[in-house]
Design a protein around this motif. Structure first.
Motif, PDB file in Angstrom:
ATOM      1  N   TYR A   1       0.838  -1.198   0.000  1.00  0.00           N
ATOM      2  CA  TYR A   1       0.000   0.000   0.000  1.00  0.00           C
ATOM      3  C   TYR A   1       0.871   1.244   0.000  1.00  0.00           C
ATOM      4  N   TYR A   2       0.386   2.283  -0.642  1.00  0.00           N
ATOM      5  CA  TYR A   2       1.000   3.606  -0.553  1.00  0.00           C
ATOM      6  C   TYR A   2      -0.046   4.603  -0.087  1.00  0.00           C
TER       7      TYR A   2
ATOM      8  N   PRO B   1      -3.445   5.027   6.273  1.00  0.00           N
ATOM      9  CA  PRO B   1      -3.312   3.718   6.912  1.00  0.00           C
ATOM     10  C   PRO B   1      -4.517   3.324   7.757  1.00  0.00           C
ATOM     11  N   LEU B   2      -5.295   4.294   8.215  1.00  0.00           N
ATOM     12  CA  LEU B   2      -6.460   3.994   9.045  1.00  0.00           C
ATOM     13  C   LEU B   2      -7.773   4.284   8.327  1.00  0.00           C
ATOM     14  N   LEU B   3      -7.698   4.512   7.035  1.00  0.00           N
ATOM     15  CA  LEU B   3      -8.879   4.857   6.251  1.00  0.00           C
ATOM     16  C   LEU B   3      -9.135   3.818   5.167  1.00  0.00           C
ATOM     17  N   LEU B   4     -10.400   3.496   4.967  1.00  0.00           N
ATOM     18  CA  LEU B   4     -10.801   2.599   3.883  1.00  0.00           C
ATOM     19  C   LEU B   4     -11.676   3.307   2.863  1.00  0.00           C
ATOM     20  N   ASP B   5     -11.689   4.638   2.900  1.00  0.00           N
ATOM     21  CA  ASP B   5     -12.445   5.408   1.916  1.00  0.00           C
ATOM     22  C   ASP B   5     -11.979   5.053   0.504  1.00  0.00           C
ATOM     23  N   GLU B   6     -12.913   4.703  -0.352  1.00  0.00           N
ATOM     24  CA  GLU B   6     -12.648   4.404  -1.758  1.00  0.00           C
ATOM     25  C   GLU B   6     -11.696   3.210  -1.954  1.00  0.00           C
ATOM     26  N   PHE B   7     -11.557   2.387  -0.918  1.00  0.00           N
ATOM     27  CA  PHE B   7     -10.671   1.217  -1.028  1.00  0.00           C
ATOM     28  C   PHE B   7     -11.318   0.082  -1.821  1.00  0.00           C
ATOM     29  N   ALA B   8     -12.573  -0.215  -1.504  1.00  0.00           N
ATOM     30  CA  ALA B   8     -13.252  -1.348  -2.140  1.00  0.00           C
ATOM     31  C   ALA B   8     -13.293  -1.160  -3.656  1.00  0.00           C
TER      32      ALA B   8
ATOM     33  N   THR C   1      -7.223 -15.388   8.099  1.00  0.00           N
ATOM     34  CA  THR C   1      -6.040 -15.102   7.290  1.00  0.00           C
ATOM     35  C   THR C   1      -5.273 -13.928   7.895  1.00  0.00           C
ATOM     36  N   VAL C   2      -3.964 -14.079   7.963  1.00  0.00           N
ATOM     37  CA  VAL C   2      -3.097 -12.995   8.416  1.00  0.00           C
ATOM     38  C   VAL C   2      -2.949 -11.983   7.283  1.00  0.00           C
ATOM     39  N   ILE C   3      -3.278 -10.741   7.536  1.00  0.00           N
ATOM     40  CA  ILE C   3      -2.989  -9.666   6.592  1.00  0.00           C
ATOM     41  C   ILE C   3      -1.915  -8.812   7.232  1.00  0.00           C
ATOM     42  N   ALA C   4      -0.690  -8.997   6.784  1.00  0.00           N
ATOM     43  CA  ALA C   4       0.436  -8.303   7.385  1.00  0.00           C
ATOM     44  C   ALA C   4       0.352  -6.809   7.109  1.00  0.00           C
ATOM     45  N   SER C   5       1.077  -6.042   7.892  1.00  0.00           N
ATOM     46  CA  SER C   5       1.219  -4.627   7.578  1.00  0.00           C
ATOM     47  C   SER C   5       1.904  -4.510   6.218  1.00  0.00           C
ATOM     48  N   PRO C   6       1.752  -3.394   5.520  1.00  0.00           N
ATOM     49  CA  PRO C   6       2.254  -3.319   4.141  1.00  0.00           C
ATOM     50  C   PRO C   6       3.770  -3.296   4.054  1.00  0.00           C
ATOM     51  N   HIS C   7       4.291  -4.006   3.057  1.00  0.00           N
ATOM     52  CA  HIS C   7       5.690  -3.786   2.691  1.00  0.00           C
ATOM     53  C   HIS C   7       5.716  -2.604   1.727  1.00  0.00           C
ATOM     54  N   LYS C   8       6.827  -1.916   1.669  1.00  0.00           N
ATOM     55  CA  LYS C   8       6.859  -0.630   0.971  1.00  0.00           C
ATOM     56  C   LYS C   8       7.713  -0.650  -0.298  1.00  0.00           C
ATOM     57  N   ILE C   9       8.642  -1.577  -0.418  1.00  0.00           N
ATOM     58  CA  ILE C   9       9.426  -1.688  -1.658  1.00  0.00           C
ATOM     59  C   ILE C   9       9.164  -3.082  -2.236  1.00  0.00           C
ATOM     60  N   VAL C  10      10.028  -4.064  -1.951  1.00  0.00           N
ATOM     61  CA  VAL C  10       9.754  -5.417  -2.450  1.00  0.00           C
ATOM     62  C   VAL C  10       9.809  -6.487  -1.368  1.00  0.00           C
TER      63      VAL C  10
END
Length: 238
Positions: A84-85, A113-120, A139-148
């Protein structure tokens, strides 16, 4: 050593490197899927122009779905490492070619990071075909990785806390986030099997990202399996 393979993507018929001897122990195995998101895997996504051909050739979307289904049936841990960015990331002052491209096309954009506006349904959202498995509450949804790689998120922590030592790795993209996760998980002491047809790579004048990743998978992963091989292993619990 020469190979008699007919396709550049085919596995060598007479590999020079020894097999790792990996034996899958499903009590300590997780399926990890990187970036199973619309921006990668859908014709509606912003990167389909450069990834679509490889995704289509590998039948990547269906194969990831088969892995999720088999993993859930087997009752093993499933973890998603998303990308996510946020608007705050626009303050980054430098980045490599990949980062420049991703930011320029608005890839994986969320409002915060705390908003889901327009995400779906956005490019950052999970592919609709996968949501029933990813959003099932287990299911585990990890925090976002930012590069690779997963160095900037909590994936390794989540796996360790669940007693995981072996990983089936799939998702997008082969030479980027999949390879980045492979390298870091191996360094962290996990045995990693890459599911080679449940990923895909870019095709650009700079090169064929899927082909480059396959070569490195063979050198670094404990094994490279097809989706059919992985599903069979998941069905043969022990």
């Amino acid at each position: 050593m020469a190979s008699d393979r007919t396709s550049p993507y085919a596995e060598p018929s007479k590999p020079a490197l020894p097999a790792s001897g990996l034996q899958l122990d499903l009590a300590h195995t997780a399926l990890v899927v990187t970036d199973p998101q619309i921006d990668f895997l859908s014709p509606e996504g912003v990167t389909w122009e450069i990834f679509g051909a490889s995704i289509t050739d590998n039948d990547t979307v269906a194969h990831i779905g088969q892995l999720l289904e088999a993993a859930k049936t087997a009752g093993i841990t499933v973890a998603i490492s998303p990308h996510y960015y946020y608007p705050s990331d626009d303050a980054w002052q430098f980045g490599g070619p990949l980062e420049q491209y991703m930011h320029s096309v608005g890839m994986f954009r969320r409002q915060g990071p705390l908003l889901l506006d327009e995400f779906a349904g956005s490019g950052a959202d999970f592919l609709p075909a996968y949501r029933e498995h990813i959003l099932d509450g287990t299911t585990v949804i990890a925090s976002p990785h930012k590069i690779v790689g997963p160095e900037s998120n909590d994936l390794a922590l989540q796996l360790r806390k669940r007693g995981i030592s072996q990983v089936l790795l799939a998702g997008m993209a082969a030479n980027l986030c999949v390879e980045g996760h492979l390298r870091e998980l191996v360094e962290q002491g996990f045995e990693v099997v890459v599911v080679r047809d449940a990923t895909a790579g870019p095709r650009l004048p700079e090169g064929d990202g899927y082909l480059s990743a396959l070569i490195n998978f063979r050198f670094l992963a404990s094994a490279t399996w097809t989706t059919a091989e992985a599903v069979t292993a998941l069905r043969n619990r022990r």
